[in-house]
Design an enzyme around this catalytic site. Structure first.
Site, PDB file in Angstrom:
ATOM      1  N   SER A  99       0.914  -1.267  -0.013  1.00 43.13           N
ATOM      2  CA  SER A  99      -0.052   0.032  -0.140  1.00 43.13           C
ATOM      3  C   SER A  99       0.736   1.153  -0.045  1.00 43.13           C
ATOM      4  O   SER A  99       1.614   1.578  -1.036  1.00 43.13           O
ATOM      5  CB  SER A  99      -0.902  -0.182   1.135  1.00 43.13           C
ATOM      6  OG  SER A  99      -1.955   0.877   1.243  1.00 43.13           O
ATOM      7  N   ASP A 239      -2.549   6.129  -3.473  1.00 35.82           N
ATOM      8  CA  ASP A 239      -1.589   5.583  -2.824  1.00 35.82           C
ATOM      9  C   ASP A 239      -0.965   4.413  -3.657  1.00 35.82           C
ATOM     10  O   ASP A 239      -1.295   4.241  -4.848  1.00 35.82           O
ATOM     11  CB  ASP A 239      -1.788   5.055  -1.396  1.00 35.82           C
ATOM     12  CG  ASP A 239      -2.813   3.865  -1.469  1.00 35.82           C
ATOM     13  OD1 ASP A 239      -3.429   3.620  -2.355  1.00 35.82           O
ATOM     14  OD2 ASP A 239      -3.039   3.062  -0.461  1.00 35.82           O
ATOM     15  N   ASP A 241      -1.393   1.168  -4.059  1.00 31.22           N
ATOM     16  CA  ASP A 241      -2.176   0.093  -4.693  1.00 31.22           C
ATOM     17  C   ASP A 241      -3.288   0.720  -4.942  1.00 31.22           C
ATOM     18  O   ASP A 241      -4.355   0.067  -5.464  1.00 31.22           O
ATOM     19  CB  ASP A 241      -2.276  -1.194  -3.582  1.00 31.22           C
ATOM     20  CG  ASP A 241      -3.053  -0.586  -2.451  1.00 31.22           C
ATOM     21  OD1 ASP A 241      -3.003   0.380  -1.836  1.00 31.22           O
ATOM     22  OD2 ASP A 241      -3.550  -1.609  -1.778  1.00 31.22           O
ATOM     23  N   ASP A 243      -5.939   1.816  -3.603  1.00 32.31           N
ATOM     24  CA  ASP A 243      -7.041   1.926  -2.863  1.00 32.31           C
ATOM     25  C   ASP A 243      -7.562   3.170  -1.941  1.00 32.31           C
ATOM     26  O   ASP A 243      -8.634   3.200  -1.198  1.00 32.31           O
ATOM     27  CB  ASP A 243      -7.278   0.613  -1.957  1.00 32.31           C
ATOM     28  CG  ASP A 243      -6.210   0.560  -0.777  1.00 32.31           C
ATOM     29  OD1 ASP A 243      -5.448   1.429  -0.574  1.00 32.31           O
ATOM     30  OD2 ASP A 243      -6.555  -0.343   0.081  1.00 32.31           O
TER      31      ASP A 243
END
Length: 448
Positions: A99, A239, A241, A243
């Site tokens: 992340s 960010d 990834d 999400d």
């Protein structure tokens, strides 16, 4: 939280805390666990970290050795894995990402067949297996050995889904996109270009080591500068990834997750689409958000920190909107997890259909001054439970009264204690956070 898996998967420094052996064994267990009665199918995505390829191959080796078929989405977002799992015939999904963490960390996120974070009872079984001395799962043989399938088509279907969610054209809108040199590096521009926006993209040249480095939702200053320099209508920062999503308004000011919840909450309420007139927040949401919700006649729930807990509350009660200050925003009508690109699309919808700028839309929401310090510690539980730390928190709580609050909690994904103070006086925020950090330092909890 278990020994290996926290609130957002198994995460740590690549080949130090999280090794290829761990990844192989996780693959072995998942392939066996979900393949007891049928041929197991698992879809895998990854972000742009150098170590993501290594972990992808290790997971595939474990899965196929246990007889599972592994479908590879390649570099993609966590929400896309969730989407593919819940809309197609997969037993589970795996996202390889840490992340917002630095490039040298990585993680394994497990997603169930409904596109949600994996159930705790399954995580508990994996934890037990990883701690066994003898790995006695059967290996698949002959025609039962699993295979690997290139599944870029699944990612492309997700792109089509995103575009279908836009209720209007973004024509004549000038949009900045900070892709964090991560999963959104191609997807974000493709989506916004297709929807008619004039896009200005930064941090879309990943090299395996620059993900989240001075960019993206955790370092939003670059996007602020871009919006002001190019006189853009809005900017969106993702960010690693994708999400999470934070916004920058036309003046270059940050619009965080709390402000997004306020803007979208009012919008859905006015449309009659805010289920039970309630927005789900976490205990980290700002006092100012609740004041604004009260003024707007919107109810709210508070959960523990983590989009996992936000979604659980939403799912149990049928709520449609929830999220975190950090930018994990969940629209449960469209996704089973936070999705930065859906958040950006829905914010564009509010702006375009409402014919208002982002700064106009956020009027009515004023954040209380806040100070948040992340302290890297030797042992999170020991630091938080230290009697002197708890005494300091109790004293500060009493001194603040109804003028503010203090929250000291463990990070679910990093070796950090987070110390946060909100108060009407910003000097109090600084003073009280420093007092708690000094206790942590004095009692030798801080990692050098």
């Amino acid at each position: 939280m278990g020994k290996y898996f926290g609130t957002d998967g198994f995460r740590g420094e690549a080949n130090v805390d999280l090794t290829v052996e761990h990844a192989f064994e996780v693959g072995r267990f998942i392939g066996w666990y979900f393949g007891k009665e049928h041929k197991c199918k698992v879809v895998i995505g990854k972000d742009t970290r150098r170590s993501s390829y290594m972990f992808e191959y290790a997971l595939v080796a474990g899965l196929t050795a246990s007889g599972a078929d592994a479908y590879l989405l390649h570099v993609t977002t966590t929400p896309s894995v969730s989407y593919v799992v819940r809309t197609e015939d997969f037993d589970c999904g795996i996202m390889i990402s840490a992340s917002h963490n630095p490039f040298y960390d990585n993680g394994i996120k497990l997603i169930n067949d409904k596109g949600e974070k994996m159930q705790e009872f399954v995580i508990d079984e994996i934890e037990k297996y990883l701690d066994e001395d003898k790995k006695n799962l059967p290996y698949a043989t002959k025609e039962n050995i699993g295979c690997t399938v290139d599944y870029a088509a699944g990612r492309n279907r997700y792109l089509g889904y995103l575009m279908s969610l836009a209720l209007c054209s973004f024509r004549n809108m000038r949009v900045g996109l900070d892709c964090a040199n991560g999963s959104a590096w191609m997807i974000a521009k493709n989506v916004f270009d297709a929807l008619g926006a004039k896009t200005y993209v930064i941090n879309n040249e990943p090299d395996g080591t620059n993900i989240n480095t001075n960019c993206g939702s955790t370092h939003i200053q670059g996007l602020q500068a871009l919006v002001k320099e190019k006189h853009l209508d809005v900017g969106f920062a993702f960010d690693g990834d994708a999400d999470r999503c934070l916004c920058v308004d036309e003046n270059g000011d940050v619009v965080d997750g709390d402000a997004i919840l306020y803007i979208c909450g009012k919008y859905l309420k006015n449309k009659g689409e805010l289920a039970d007139n309630t927005v789900v927040t976490t205990v980290m949401s700002n006092f100012g958000l609740y004041k604004a919700f009260d003024a707007a006649g919107i109810s709210y729930e508070k959960t523990a920190v983590g989009d996992k807990y936000v979604y659980e509350c939403m799912s149990e009660n049928g709520y449609r909107l929830g999220g975190e200050q950090s930018g994990h925003i969940i629209f449960s009508k469209y996704a089973a997890t936070g999705d930065g690109l859906i958040t950006a699309i829905k914010m564009m919808e509010v702006m375009v259909l409402g014919k208002q700028t982002l700064s106009q839309l956020r009027r009515g929401f004023v954040s209380y001054p806040q100070k948040l310090t992340n302290v890297r510690v030797m042992d999170k539980a020991a630091a938080r439970e230290d009697a002197d730390v708890q005494a300091a928190v109790a004293r500060i709580t009493e001194e603040l009264g109804d003028r503010g609050r203090i929250l000291v909690r463990e990070s679910g994904t990093e070796p950090l204690i987070r110390v946060m103070v909100e108060a009407s006086d910003p000097d109090d925020c600084e003073k009280y956070v420093d007092q708690v950090v000094e206790v942590l330092r004095k009692n030798a909890h801080i990692r050098k």
